[in-house]
Design a protein around this motif. Structure first.
Motif, PDB file in Angstrom:
ATOM      1  N   LEU A  80      -2.735   3.463 -19.407  1.00 54.11           N
ATOM      2  CA  LEU A  80      -3.205   4.374 -19.359  1.00 54.11           C
ATOM      3  C   LEU A  80      -4.019   4.318 -18.070  1.00 54.11           C
ATOM      4  O   LEU A  80      -5.287   4.631 -18.061  1.00 54.11           O
ATOM      5  CB  LEU A  80      -2.882   5.474 -20.185  1.00 54.11           C
ATOM      6  N   ILE A  81      -3.844   4.746 -16.880  1.00 57.30           N
ATOM      7  CA  ILE A  81      -4.815   4.245 -15.404  1.00 57.30           C
ATOM      8  C   ILE A  81      -5.871   5.295 -15.342  1.00 57.30           C
ATOM      9  O   ILE A  81      -4.784   6.534 -15.036  1.00 57.30           O
ATOM     10  CB  ILE A  81      -4.180   4.065 -14.057  1.00 57.30           C
ATOM     11  N   THR A  82      -7.009   5.251 -15.554  1.00 60.37           N
ATOM     12  CA  THR A  82      -7.689   6.074 -15.305  1.00 60.37           C
ATOM     13  C   THR A  82      -7.524   7.777 -16.549  1.00 60.37           C
ATOM     14  O   THR A  82      -7.436   8.971 -15.868  1.00 60.37           O
ATOM     15  CB  THR A  82      -7.817   6.724 -14.499  1.00 60.37           C
TER      16      THR A  82
ATOM     17  N   CYS B 293      -7.542   0.989 -16.417  1.00 64.74           N
ATOM     18  CA  CYS B 293      -7.690   1.335 -16.923  1.00 64.74           C
ATOM     19  C   CYS B 293      -9.163   1.699 -18.392  1.00 64.74           C
ATOM     20  O   CYS B 293      -9.830   1.124 -18.052  1.00 64.74           O
ATOM     21  CB  CYS B 293      -6.435   0.994 -18.393  1.00 64.74           C
ATOM     22  N   LEU B 294      -8.997   2.656 -19.795  1.00 64.75           N
ATOM     23  CA  LEU B 294     -10.228   2.492 -20.386  1.00 64.75           C
ATOM     24  C   LEU B 294     -10.316   1.637 -20.555  1.00 64.75           C
ATOM     25  O   LEU B 294      -9.545   0.479 -21.246  1.00 64.75           O
ATOM     26  CB  LEU B 294      -9.790   3.528 -21.512  1.00 64.75           C
ATOM     27  N   ILE B 295     -11.703   0.894 -21.286  1.00 65.46           N
ATOM     28  CA  ILE B 295     -12.575  -0.272 -21.522  1.00 65.46           C
ATOM     29  C   ILE B 295     -11.887  -0.619 -22.772  1.00 65.46           C
ATOM     30  O   ILE B 295     -12.480  -0.016 -23.588  1.00 65.46           O
ATOM     31  CB  ILE B 295     -14.080   0.167 -21.382  1.00 65.46           C
TER      32      ILE B 295
ATOM     33  N   TRP C 295      -6.145   7.060  -4.293  1.00 64.76           N
ATOM     34  CA  TRP C 295      -5.962   7.252  -5.558  1.00 64.76           C
ATOM     35  C   TRP C 295      -4.973   6.771  -6.701  1.00 64.76           C
ATOM     36  O   TRP C 295      -5.379   6.795  -7.653  1.00 64.76           O
ATOM     37  CB  TRP C 295      -5.516   9.069  -5.846  1.00 64.76           C
ATOM     38  N   PHE C 296      -3.384   6.694  -5.822  1.00 68.84           N
ATOM     39  CA  PHE C 296      -2.782   5.640  -6.879  1.00 68.84           C
ATOM     40  C   PHE C 296      -2.878   4.540  -7.024  1.00 68.84           C
ATOM     41  O   PHE C 296      -1.930   3.936  -8.344  1.00 68.84           O
ATOM     42  CB  PHE C 296      -1.354   6.297  -6.323  1.00 68.84           C
ATOM     43  N   TYR C 297      -4.065   3.990  -6.002  1.00 68.70           N
ATOM     44  CA  TYR C 297      -4.131   2.483  -7.355  1.00 68.70           C
ATOM     45  C   TYR C 297      -4.751   3.128  -7.655  1.00 68.70           C
ATOM     46  O   TYR C 297      -4.769   2.273  -9.325  1.00 68.70           O
ATOM     47  CB  TYR C 297      -4.803   1.357  -5.940  1.00 68.70           C
ATOM     48  N   GLU C 298      -6.087   3.961  -8.261  1.00 69.99           N
ATOM     49  CA  GLU C 298      -6.882   3.551  -9.477  1.00 69.99           C
ATOM     50  C   GLU C 298      -6.954   4.646 -10.300  1.00 69.99           C
ATOM     51  O   GLU C 298      -7.079   4.971 -11.549  1.00 69.99           O
ATOM     52  CB  GLU C 298      -8.396   4.414  -9.191  1.00 69.99           C
ATOM     53  N   ALA C 299      -5.367   5.301 -10.188  1.00 67.52           N
ATOM     54  CA  ALA C 299      -4.865   6.619 -10.745  1.00 67.52           C
ATOM     55  C   ALA C 299      -3.262   6.739 -10.873  1.00 67.52           C
ATOM     56  O   ALA C 299      -3.181   6.554 -10.238  1.00 67.52           O
ATOM     57  CB  ALA C 299      -6.541   8.552 -10.693  1.00 67.52           C
TER      58      ALA C 299
ATOM     59  N   LEU D 272       0.743  -1.534   0.054  1.00 65.45           N
ATOM     60  CA  LEU D 272      -0.385  -0.351  -0.114  1.00 65.45           C
ATOM     61  C   LEU D 272       0.947   1.373  -0.317  1.00 65.45           C
ATOM     62  O   LEU D 272       1.020   2.234  -0.994  1.00 65.45           O
ATOM     63  CB  LEU D 272      -0.883   0.013   1.516  1.00 65.45           C
ATOM     64  N   TRP D 273       2.245   0.730   0.827  1.00 65.79           N
ATOM     65  CA  TRP D 273       2.577   2.368   0.588  1.00 65.79           C
ATOM     66  C   TRP D 273       3.515   2.764  -0.775  1.00 65.79           C
ATOM     67  O   TRP D 273       3.993   3.860  -0.892  1.00 65.79           O
ATOM     68  CB  TRP D 273       3.318   1.842   2.520  1.00 65.79           C
ATOM     69  N   ALA D 274       3.644   1.679  -1.122  1.00 64.74           N
ATOM     70  CA  ALA D 274       4.850   1.980  -2.125  1.00 64.74           C
ATOM     71  C   ALA D 274       3.735   2.018  -4.035  1.00 64.74           C
ATOM     72  O   ALA D 274       4.471   2.358  -4.143  1.00 64.74           O
ATOM     73  CB  ALA D 274       5.692   0.594  -2.043  1.00 64.74           C
ATOM     74  N   LEU D 275       2.520   2.158  -3.335  1.00 67.83           N
ATOM     75  CA  LEU D 275       2.060   2.242  -4.441  1.00 67.83           C
ATOM     76  C   LEU D 275       2.578   3.845  -5.937  1.00 67.83           C
ATOM     77  O   LEU D 275       2.193   3.251  -6.827  1.00 67.83           O
ATOM     78  CB  LEU D 275       0.908   2.343  -4.703  1.00 67.83           C
ATOM     79  N   PRO D 276       2.799   4.640  -5.082  1.00 64.66           N
ATOM     80  CA  PRO D 276       2.654   5.592  -5.863  1.00 64.66           C
ATOM     81  C   PRO D 276       4.123   5.355  -6.658  1.00 64.66           C
ATOM     82  O   PRO D 276       4.082   5.978  -8.106  1.00 64.66           O
ATOM     83  CB  PRO D 276       2.493   7.182  -5.463  1.00 64.66           C
TER      84      PRO D 276
END
Length: 462
Positions: free
Chosen positions: A79-81, A386-388, A321-325, A41-45
């Protein structure tokens, strides 16, 4: 006592009031597993940007003299979101290799800036930056590096909080020719080469498959180990570095986990991602939904680009935020009417059920959407964020499209696996067997958005 504990600890046998010495390894396995979950969790970004950089350099063939432009729908699928409306232009740079880095931004309608690999904004550029859309020269300096002697007033200096940085921007001009001219006028080069800088190439993904979402399994930890070798880590993160050390990730040492540690790291990445999904798609942060009777909520729960709250650091907000974007700028959470952007996310329908790619839904968008520039509703794959990647090769509908409008100026958007009876102009195709979520973006949000007097409908099953 051990029988009342979860997971591996339930199997620990007791020798009186102490664990049996033969079962001590079970306790350490659980400790290291918990370290792995928290480190994930800490390292996601950090892992997100490190992964994205590998795609630029290893897949697209970009160098530190280049910018990568994502123009087509196919380009953006990794590219995420990403938004599907405006082009992205960006690249990643290692200041320990380039030295002080010059970015020349032309005048014009752009939004962008520089961030470190923890995805903290170092400085905004363009309409939300100090140049206010007038362009100019920026000089990015690594930690501990002084500005060059004799630096003229032509430069705006930005002090990076890390060695690795991302510079990126979007053009906001809807005219393709003017937008292209803005992109090609950007220059990026080491300050040491300012007399004869190399040309800044514009590199395209050219439809090649790529993935910018964080890798799974042991690859997550390999990516983390690799970027940790060069990156600066804040003083506040030293306890997390102790966790990494226990997990076989240290600066200046190879990453070579044995069978036991590999198993724990793979399980920790899987469990960590489950935690990240819950933390993102079922947010439990105090702001709640944007309107009390709607499922829409603020997608960005970070308070600021420093990722610091009142008396604490935003660990879970950052992980959400940085998991989804990817990327964060103060401009993405504008509080000034008519400037920047605002993002609302819907991860369920109005009844609180996950959005199902095999079902049909409608979103009612009332007239007079409070967006000075434009608005869009975008569909993302819940697995990749990412985009569908649908047969339609279209993931959004918005005010820049030729939509069918109702008599009162409102719009009904349709989401589902098959084209609705109303036709395809207001429709985004979803994929049976896959969940999805949506962002509704306001570019240049206006007062009725901020005072909540304008209200968006829920995504509703048909």
């Amino acid at each position: 006592m051990a029988a009342d504990l979860p997971g591996r600890l339930a199997d620990v046998r007791m020798d009186g009031e102490l664990p049996a010495r033969t079962d001590i390894p079970l306790i350490f396995d659980e400790l290291d597993h918990q370290f792995a979950c928290q480190a994930y969790l800490w390292a996601l970004p950090l892992v997100s940007y490190a992964q994205w950089k590998t795609q630029h350099y290893d897949v697209f063939g970009a160098t530190s003299s280049d910018l990568v432009r994502y123009l087509s729908y196919r380009d953006r699928l990794g590219l995420i979101t990403a938004n599907a409306t405006t082009p992205y232009i960006l690249n990643f740079f290692d200041l320990s290799q380039t030295g002080p880095l010059v970015i020349e931004l032309p005048p014009g309608p752009t939004a962008g800036g520089v961030s470190d690999f923890w995805q903290r904004e170092i400085g905004a550029m363009g309409e939300m930056g100090p140049d206010r859309g007038e362009g100019g020269k920026y000089l990015v300096l690594a930690p501990g590096v002084d500005a060059p002697d004799g630096l003229g007033e032509d430069y705006r200096a930005l002090r990076s909080s890390g060695v690795n940085i991302m510079f990126g921007f979007r053009t906001l001009d809807p005219d393709p020719e003017r937008s292209d001219a803005l992109v090609r006028a950007v220059r990026i080069y080491p300050y040491a080469d300012r007399a004869h800088p190399a040309p800044t190439r514009i590199v395209s993904p050219e439809g090649r498959p790529w993935s910018g979402d964080q890798p799974r399994g042991i690859e997550y930890w390999r990516r983390l180990h690799d970027i940790y070798q060069s990156e600066v880590v804040d003083e506040r993160d030293r306890f997390h570095l102790a966790m990494l050390r226990q997990l076989g990730i240290e600066k200046g040492k190879p990453f070579a986990p044995d069978e036991r540690l590999t198993r724990i790291l793979e399980q920790g990445a899987a469990a960590g991602e489950l935690m990240a999904q819950a933390n993102t798609f079922a947010k439990r942060f105090p702001q709640g939904t944007y309107w009390p009777d709607r499922a829409w909520e603020l997608a960005i729960v970070l308070d600021n680009s420093a990722q610091r709250g009142d008396g604490y650091d935003e660990l879970l907000e950052r992980a959400s935020w940085f998991y989804e974007a990817v990327s964060f700028s103060e401009a993405m959470k504008s509080t000034t009417p008519g400037v920047g952007q605002a993002y609302l996310g819907s991860y369920t329908d109005g009844a609180g059920e996950w959005l199902d790619g095999g079902r049909d839904y409608t979103l009612h968008v009332p007239a007079d959407v409070p967006a000075r520039l434009f608005w869009s509703a975008t569909v993302y794959d819940a697995t990749t964020r990412c985009l569908i990647d649908n047969p339609q090769q279209r993931g959004d509908r918005g005010s820049r499209d030729e939509l069918v409008r109702n008599a009162d100026g409102s719009v009904d958007l349709h989401f589902g696996p098959a084209e609705p009876a109303e036709g395809e102009r207001n429709w985004v195709q979803t994929i049976p067997g896959k969940h999805w979520f949506s962002y509704f973006r306001f570019y240049g949000p206006l007062e009725p958005y901020f005072d909540r007097s304008w209200k968006l409908g829920d995504i509703t099953p048909r």
